[in-house]
Write an enzyme that holds these catalytic residues in place. Structure first.
Site: not given
Length: 496
Positions: A59, A138, A162
């Site tokens: 990420k 996210s 997330s």
């Protein structure tokens, strides 16, 4: 080793799937790092057989030296970290290949991976009207990279869901470990007391392989549990033994809790059907279902959206255009608005909204009514879990009430209250409506508990895959993975 051909395969795979916008800084062809030389005894001792040569996506809020780390925000520009995050360093030492950085909501703030300077992550799954669906957020880019088979596993971060929410929306597996087990050194902070590095995989085996590697103390992370604490947790947390994946010869019968507060009016009918089907699968495995109550759940979401923005407004104060990242105008700007201009142009609308919210809740006028009250609710949420779990919290064993007959080993709930919405429908959705997607994932985050989202399906025809969430007591991560592996086996058989 096979890592270089695999990485090149991933490079061309990313090109084929470029419309999903899952990667923001993919590795360049020919720029693949070779794994440590296995002829070197020190390097050989660090290599992990299950991860050697495996492709891993990271990420974009986890630092890497060879790829920019931008948190999908303009304010960081093309910032390159001078060091690798501890989790990245450990993966590389184990022989894994980092193939790129994945798209996300800016600084982890969002539930659909649409608040990104690079544009939204697009799930190729489609609604009944043929429109692309939300990938969740996210960590949506990491989830899509795993779902499309571009990588063996991917790292994300889970603050209030997330990792688990994107896993539910994409039909992958998303695991949030107990807070403090995996190092956060090199992870750009959103909310320090909530942020946890999470893992995506297509199988529980893949998730476990990455977790077992990363589950180590790190001196550089002050929130990392010490070796003594880990040893104490290991001696206190009992692990149900799963010697077989079949109900006939299973060695442990577990008590699984079904919280009344999660059966909300807004729960989508097909999600309710999938929940019921998951309960039946647990029963077929020989486990017993028990209704439980988590009364503070009703206030958990409100408390989260006070606490997380409060921590965020403090963490994001350092992005001023002076030390690093993007700068708006000159430092000698005659109008003297360098700080305001940089933050105004660099941050997206959702980040600005949460900074303002956090600033207000920490103000002298609002501190007692909001921030302090939210902290009290967080303690109530933690207490609720400690009361219902049969295993005492190894960090605070004195909290457990003496009502063992009503206690459970795990909790089974939906991950999200509804199916993934279409991207077009999100344009007319206000921020408050978007926040409600986290209603089932936030409680475990507030309590720091291990929780995993697994794909399950409704018994209705033509239904989507829905995420089911298994949550355990603090430190029972291995047991959560055990039960998840057993549950996943029944789901796979139902599709066979």
């Amino acid at each position: 080793m096979a890592s270089v051909p695999r990485a090149r395969h991933s490079f061309f795979h990313q090109i084929r799937h470029y419309t999903s916008n899952a990667f923001v800084t993919p590795i360049q062809d020919g720029a693949v790092r070779s794994p440590p030389d296995v002829h070197d005894s020190a390097a050989r001792s660090q290599l992990d057989i299950s991860l050697g040569g495996r492709l891993i996506a990271i990420k974009d809020n986890i630092c890497t030296t060879d790829l920019p780390t931008t948190c999908a925000s303009k304010v960081l520009g093309d910032f390159c970290s001078p060091y690798d995050a501890t989790v990245v360093k450990m993966l590389r030492q184990a022989g894994a290949t980092i193939v790129g950085k994945t798209n996300m909501d800016e600084f982890g703030m969002g539930s659909h991976s649409t608040n990104s300077r690079f544009g939204p992550v697009v799930s190729q799954s489609q609604s009944g009207a043929g429109e692309p669906l939300s990938a969740g957020g996210s960590s949506g880019g990491s989830a899509i990279a795993v779902r499309d088979g571009q990588v063996f596993a991917a790292l994300g971060t889970d603050t209030g869901g997330s990792v688990r929410l994107p896993a539910a929306y994409t039909g992958t597996i998303g695991f949030k470990p107990s807070y403090g087990l995996i190092s956060r050194y090199g992870v750009i902070a959103y909310a320090n007391s909530l942020d946890t590095v999470g893992i995506f995989g297509r199988t529980t085996t893949a998730v476990r392989a990455v977790f077992d590697l990363l589950n180590q103390h790190d001196d550089q992370d002050p929130t990392s549990l010490s070796p003594n604490t880990r040893s104490r947790i290991g001696s206190l947390v009992s692990r149900p033994i799963f010697t077989s994946r079949t109900a006939q010869s299973r060695s442990a019968t577990l008590r699984v809790g079904i919280p009344r507060e999660y059966n909300i009016r807004e729960l989508h009918p097909q999600v309710r059907e999938a929940w019921a089907a998951s309960i039946q699968r647990m029963q077929l495995l020989g486990h017993t279902m028990h209704p439980i109550s988590l009364p503070a759940t009703k206030q958990a979401l409100s408390a989260y959206y006070v606490l997380a923005p409060a921590e965020a407004c403090s963490n994001l104060a350092k992005y001023d255009g002076v030390r690093y990242g993007q700068r708006a105008g000159s430092i000698d700007d005659e109008e003297g608005y360098l700080y305001a201009k940089t933050r105004g142009e660099g941050f997206g609308e959702e980040v600005k909204r949460r900074i303002l919210l956090g600033t207000y809740t920490l103000s002298a006028a609002a501190m007692d009514n909001y921030f302090i009250q939210a902290q009290k609710v967080r303690r109530l949420v933690q207490r609720d879990f400690d009361i219902v779990f049969r295993q005492a919290n190894p960090l605070q064993p004195e909290r457990q009430a003496a009502n063992g007959a009503d206690q459970v080993d795990f909790i089974l709930t939906p991950t999200a209250p509804g199916p993934p919405p279409s991207l077009s429908s999100l344009k007319s959705t206000n921020a408050l409506d978007a926040y409600t997607n986290d209603v089932f994932t936030v409680p475990a985050s507030l309590a720091g508990l291990p929780s995993i989202s697994l794909p399950s399906v409704s018994q209705e025809p033509e239904s989507h895959s829905y995420g089911m969430q298994i949550t355990g007591q603090f430190g029972s991560d291995s047991s959560v993975l055990d039960l998840a592996e057993e549950f996943q086996g029944t789901v796979s058989q139902s599709h066979a």
